[in-house]
Design an enzyme around this catalytic site. Structure first.
Site, PDB file in Angstrom:
ATOM      1  N   SER A  36       0.959  -1.271  -0.076  1.00 45.57           N
ATOM      2  CA  SER A  36       0.074   0.009   0.064  1.00 45.57           C
ATOM      3  C   SER A  36       1.023   1.289  -0.180  1.00 45.57           C
ATOM      4  O   SER A  36       1.881   1.449  -0.878  1.00 45.57           O
ATOM      5  CB  SER A  36      -0.922   0.041   1.197  1.00 45.57           C
ATOM      6  OG  SER A  36      -1.962   0.944   1.067  1.00 45.57           O
ATOM      7  N   ASP A  69      -8.258  -5.564  -6.163  1.00 44.87           N
ATOM      8  CA  ASP A  69      -8.123  -4.300  -5.658  1.00 44.87           C
ATOM      9  C   ASP A  69      -8.313  -3.015  -6.366  1.00 44.87           C
ATOM     10  O   ASP A  69      -7.535  -3.158  -7.582  1.00 44.87           O
ATOM     11  CB  ASP A  69      -6.446  -4.396  -5.455  1.00 44.87           C
ATOM     12  CG  ASP A  69      -6.043  -3.207  -4.561  1.00 44.87           C
ATOM     13  OD1 ASP A  69      -6.795  -2.248  -4.260  1.00 44.87           O
ATOM     14  OD2 ASP A  69      -4.786  -3.163  -4.324  1.00 44.87           O
ATOM     15  N   HIS A 106      -8.180  -4.496  -1.670  1.00 45.41           N
ATOM     16  CA  HIS A 106      -6.850  -4.140  -1.219  1.00 45.41           C
ATOM     17  C   HIS A 106      -6.139  -4.777  -0.090  1.00 45.41           C
ATOM     18  O   HIS A 106      -5.007  -4.971   0.085  1.00 45.41           O
ATOM     19  CB  HIS A 106      -6.921  -2.600  -0.887  1.00 45.41           C
ATOM     20  CG  HIS A 106      -5.647  -1.759  -0.558  1.00 45.41           C
ATOM     21  ND1 HIS A 106      -4.561  -1.955  -1.612  1.00 45.41           N
ATOM     22  CD2 HIS A 106      -5.170  -1.194   0.356  1.00 45.41           C
ATOM     23  CE1 HIS A 106      -3.700  -1.288  -1.165  1.00 45.41           C
ATOM     24  NE2 HIS A 106      -3.942  -0.903   0.103  1.00 45.41           N
TER      25      HIS A 106
END
Length: 397
Positions: A142, A314, A347
Site C-alpha cells: 500500500s 484491488d 486491497h
C-alpha cells in the site's frame, strides 16, 4: 520496540524538529549484505512480526505481517536482518502530532507536514545509525509500497531489490476524493478542536467515520457481498457510538453497518486522529514522477530488480497501475516481474492472503526475477541480453 533519536531533522515542507525519534523493531542478525527494510502501510506500526510484547507496540495489538516475516517464512529472519520503522507523523513511538514537543506539550498540528520522502530519509538516517550501509531489499505494501518505490528513486545505489505490493505511483482521483471525505469527518467533529485535543480522547466519532471510509476502500465489491450481503444484524447489535435517526427503528440495522461501526470504534481506541490526517495527506501527495519527467525517468538510476505484486480485486491500487509501475522499471535500467494474484479480497489481500504473497516474495528475495514462483508468471522477452519479464495473463489473451 526500540526508540532512537536521529537529532535535528528537516522535513520536505522546510520546517524542522530539533530531535526526531524513530521507533523500530529488528529481527535476525546483520551479516553485512542481508538487510531487508519492511515499510508498513498507512496505520501500521513497526511491529511487523512476532508476539505482542506488552507496552512495546503502543496499542498496535497484532503483528501485521507475522505470516510473512519470521523464522522459516517468506522473509526468513534466520537468513535476513529485518528492520521495520514507524514512520514520522504516526503515533506508535516515532515523532508525530501526539509526541512531546520541546515545550513539553504534545505537538498536535504544530508538527511539520510529512511526506513519503521524509519517511525514506528518516529510514536512511536510522539505518546509518544501525550500521547498515546498503539494503538487500526494501519491501512495502500500500503506501508502504510507495515508500519502497521512493527508496529506488532516492537511493538507487543503496538497494538491490524492491518489492512493491498492492501499490501504485500515485493515488487516482476517486481515492483522493474518499480520503478527503475521511479527513472532513475528523476535522468537522467538534472534539477535534483544531487538533488541540490533548489530553483527552479527541474526535472519536470523526476518526471512526474516517476509518469506515477506509474499510470500504480496502474491500472489494464481491468480498463485501459474500461477507455481508443485505443481511440484518438486528437492532440489538447497533453500536452506541453513533446516534441513529428517528426512523431507524423501522429499517434493518445491517451486518455491513455493524461491521463498520465496530471496526471504526476499535480503531479510534488505538490511533491518533491528527496522525491519521498527516499520514493520509502524505499518501495523497506522493507522486513517483515528482521532480522528474515521468515515472520511468524517476526510476532510471535504479539498476536493480523489482517485483510488483498486484491483486485483481484491488480497486484502491489496480492491476493496471501495477503494470504501469512495472513498465516504468522496464524503461529504465532495472529488471522487473509483475506478479498478479487472482483474488476477490480487495486491497487487504496483501495482508490476509499470505499463501499468495509468500511464495513469490520468498523466491524473489532469494533469486530475483528468475525466482521460481515469480518466473512461473512471467515470460522472457526475446531481446538478447535484455530481460523484460511480464505477467502472461496481461499480454497473452
Amino acid at each position: 520496540m526500540t526508540e532512537l533519536s536521529l537529532g535535528e531533522f528537516e522535513f520536505d515542507c522546510g520546517e524542522s524538529v530539533p530531535d526526531l525519534t524513530v521507533a523500530y523493531e529488528e529481527y535476525g542478525e546483520f551479516t553485512g549484505d542481508n538487510a531487508v527494510l519492511v515499510c508498513h502501510a498507512l496505520t501500521g506500526s513497526q511491529h511487523v512480526a512476532g508476539r505482542r510484547r506488552r507496552g512495546d507496540t503502543a496499542g498496535q495489538a497484532a503483528a501485521w505481517w507475522d505470516d510473512i516475516v519470521g523464522p522459516g517464512k517468506a522473509i526468513d529472519t534466520n537468513e535476513y536482518y529485518v528492520v521495520c520503522a514507524n514512520v514520522p507523523g504516526s503515533c506508535y513511538g516515532s515523532s508525530g502530532p501526539p509526541s512531546e514537543a520541546p515545550d513539553g506539550e504534545p505537538w498536535g498540528t504544530r508538527f511539520p507536514a510529512v511526506t513519503v520522502g521524509d519517511w525514506t530519509r528518516a529510514q536512511r538516517r536510522l539505518l546509518d545509525e544501525l550500521g547498515v550501509p546498503n539494503l538487500h531489499a526494501v519491501v512495502g505494501g500500500s503506501v508502504g509500497g510507495m515508500n519502497a518505490l521512493d527508496w529506488a528513486k532516492q537511493h538507487p545505489d543503496g538497494v538491490e531489490r524492491v518489492v512493491a505490493v498492492a501499490t501504485g505511483a500515485r493515488l487516482d482521483a476517486q481515492c483522493l476524493a474518499l480520503e478527503a471525505i475521511a479527513r472532513r469527518a475528523i476535522t468537522t467533529d467538534p472534539d477535534w478542536d483544531g487538533g488541540d485535543y490533548y489530553p483527552g480522547d479527541g474526535p472519536v466519532q470523526g476518526l471512526a467515520l474516517a476509518r469506515q471510509v477506509g474499510h470500504v476502500m480496502y474491500l472489494s465489491k464481491s468480498s463485501m457481498e459474500k461477507k455481508f450481503g443485505r443481511r440484518s444484524a438486528g437492532m440489538d447489535a447497533a453500536r452506541d457510538a453513533f446516534e441513529l435517526d428517528p426512523a431507524a427503528g423501522f429499517f434493518p440495522y445491517r451486518e455491513v453497518e455493524s461491521y463498520l461501526d465496530y471496526n471504526g470504534e476499535r480503531f479510534a481506541e488505538r490511533f491518533d486522529a491528527n496522525s491519521y490526517l498527516y499520514l493520509t495527506r502524505a499518501m495523497d501527495s506522493y507522486d513517483l514522477a515528482g521532480g522528474y519527467d515521468s515515472d520511468a525517468d524517476a526510476l532510471a538510476a535504479f539498476d536493480g530488480e523489482a517485483l510488483v505484486l498486484s491483486f485483481t480485486g484491488d480497486w484502491h491500487f489496480t492491476v493496471e497501475q501495477g503494470e504501469a509501475l512495472a513498465e516504468a522499471v522496464r524503461e529504465g535500467a532495472g529488471r522487473v516481474a509483475h506478479h498478479v494474484v487472482e483474488s476477490d479480497h480487495g486491497h487487504d489481500a496483501f495482508l490476509v492472503e499470505p499463501e499468495s504473497v509468500g511464495p513469490p516474495l520468498d523466491d524473489f528475495l532469494a533469486d530475483g526475477v528468475r525466482g521460481r514462483a515469480v518466473s512461473d508468471t512471467v515470460e522472457e522477452a526475446d531481446t538478447g541480453d535484455d530481460f523484460a519479464p511480464v505477467h502472461t495473463s496481461l499480454f497473452s489473451r
